[in-house]
Design an enzyme around this catalytic site. Structure first.
Site, PDB file in Angstrom:
ATOM      1  N   ASP A   1     -10.608 -33.195 -54.387  1.00 28.75           N
ATOM      2  CA  ASP A   1      -9.926 -33.419 -52.849  1.00 28.75           C
ATOM      3  C   ASP A   1      -8.894 -32.324 -52.934  1.00 28.75           C
ATOM      4  OD1 ASP A   1      -8.946 -34.172 -50.386  1.00 28.75           O
ATOM      5  OD2 ASP A   1      -7.370 -35.015 -51.280  1.00 28.75           O
TER       6      ASP A   1
ATOM      7  N   ASP B   1      -5.930 -31.683 -50.197  1.00 30.80           N
ATOM      8  CA  ASP B   1      -4.488 -32.065 -49.637  1.00 30.80           C
ATOM      9  C   ASP B   1      -4.062 -33.447 -50.097  1.00 30.80           C
ATOM     10  OD1 ASP B   1      -5.676 -30.460 -46.724  1.00 30.80           O
ATOM     11  OD2 ASP B   1      -3.982 -29.940 -47.764  1.00 30.80           O
TER      12      ASP B   1
HETATM   13  C1  XBP Z   1      -6.699 -33.676 -45.456  1.00 33.46           C
HETATM   14  C2  XBP Z   1      -7.077 -33.760 -44.080  1.00 33.46           C
HETATM   15  C3  XBP Z   1      -6.921 -32.251 -43.194  1.00 33.46           C
HETATM   16  C4  XBP Z   1      -5.433 -31.664 -43.372  1.00 33.46           C
HETATM   17  C5  XBP Z   1      -5.181 -30.994 -42.195  1.00 33.46           C
HETATM   18  O1  XBP Z   1      -7.757 -33.224 -46.051  1.00 33.46           O
HETATM   19  O2  XBP Z   1      -7.683 -34.588 -43.266  1.00 33.46           O
HETATM   20  O3  XBP Z   1      -7.099 -32.395 -41.873  1.00 33.46           O
HETATM   21  O4  XBP Z   1      -4.460 -32.941 -43.249  1.00 33.46           O
HETATM   22  O5  XBP Z   1      -6.046 -29.678 -42.492  1.00 33.46           O
HETATM   23  P1  XBP Z   1      -8.286 -33.536 -47.664  1.00 33.46           P
HETATM   24  P2  XBP Z   1      -6.623 -29.205 -41.273  1.00 33.46           P
HETATM   25  O6  XBP Z   1      -9.824 -33.983 -47.414  1.00 33.46           O
HETATM   26  O7  XBP Z   1      -8.183 -32.124 -48.358  1.00 33.46           O
HETATM   27  O8  XBP Z   1      -7.380 -34.687 -47.997  1.00 33.46           O
HETATM   28  O9  XBP Z   1      -5.879 -28.839 -40.121  1.00 33.46           O
HETATM   29  O10 XBP Z   1      -6.982 -27.540 -41.665  1.00 33.46           O
HETATM   30  O11 XBP Z   1      -7.728 -30.237 -40.771  1.00 33.46           O
HETATM   31 MG    MG Z   2      -6.460 -35.726 -49.464  1.00 29.37          MG
END
Ligand code: XBP
Ligand code: MG
Length: 206
Positions: A10, A12
């Site tokens: 993953d 973020d």
């Molecule tokens: C986390 C998310 C993303 C980010 C924001 O992604 O849910 O929406 O919070 O990015 P991950 P965007 O699956 O990597 O944990 O505004 O580009 O969606």
């Molecule tokens: Mg994440």
């Protein structure tokens, strides 16, 4: 457990603690559109239960009591607000304030030495990923990934398994041959639903 042939990360909260930068970028975008919305950390932690920035904006809008016409206008504005947010987020990433979470680089290097491929399955906007990898791990690292599945390449975002299925398909691997690494309950749900053995690494927003 058959031999693992790939690690699917993953982004973020897992590769780096990025959600504070996302939160700031959302607030800067709201201000640039003259909107008096402010997502403080407690509210953002609640909004993180919806994955995807555009979906998160729509979810927030649905909480507001607004005249019908204004709701429709703001709803139509979501793609542009999110586009602005994404630009502001990339500026924050490029400013160099983020670093990889402890152990991320070492794990990736060990996997590469062991001939285990690397992949990404993320809800964030695809265009955010290369700048983030370059900023936190170095210019050569986007090339380390055999698959980068992200954002709008699927309609059903996490906790649906779709994004992990896209990563597995690109890797041409059965779920039994890969391990997922996630920071959120929603992400773990998504990876498990795709049949993946999943390692949870809780972060500051978990
Ligand atoms: C986390 C998310 C993303 C980010 C924001 O992604 O849910 O929406 O919070 O990015 P991950 P965007 O699956 O990597 O944990 O505004 O580009 O969606
Ligand atoms: Mg994440």
């Amino acid at each position: 457990m058959s031999r693992c042939r790939a690690l699917i990360f993953d982004v973020d909260g897992t590769l780096a603690d990025t959600e504070e930068a996302h939160r700031r970028a959302f607030n800067q975008a709201f201000a640039s559109f003259g909107l008096e919305w402010v997502w403080d950390p407690p509210l953002y932690a609640d909004l993180l239960r919806v994955t995807g920035g555009k979906e998160r904006l729509a979810s927030y809008l649905s909480r507001l009591s607004l005249p019908q016409a204004q709701r429709r206008r703001l709803n139509d504005l979501i793609p542009r607000i999110h586009e602005r947010k994404t630009q502001l987020y990339r500026d924050l990433v490029a400013s160099g304030g983020l670093s990889p979470r402890p152990g991320v680089r070492k794990l990736m290097l060990q996997a590469r030495e062991a001939g285990i491929r690397l992949a990404i399955a993320s809800t964030t906007t695809l265009g955010n990923i290369e700048p983030l990898l370059t900023s936190i791990l170095g210019r050569e690292t986007p090339g380390w990934f055999a698959a980068i599945a992200a954002g709008d390449s699927v309609i059903n975002k996490k906790p649906a398994p779709d994004i992990y299925n896209v990563a597995l398909k690109t890797l041409n691997l059965d779920a039994s041959r890969a391990i997922a690494i996630e920071d959120s309950a929603i992400g773990v749900q998504s990876a498990r639903a795709a049949g993946l053995f999943t390692i949870a690494t809780p972060g500051s927003w978990t």
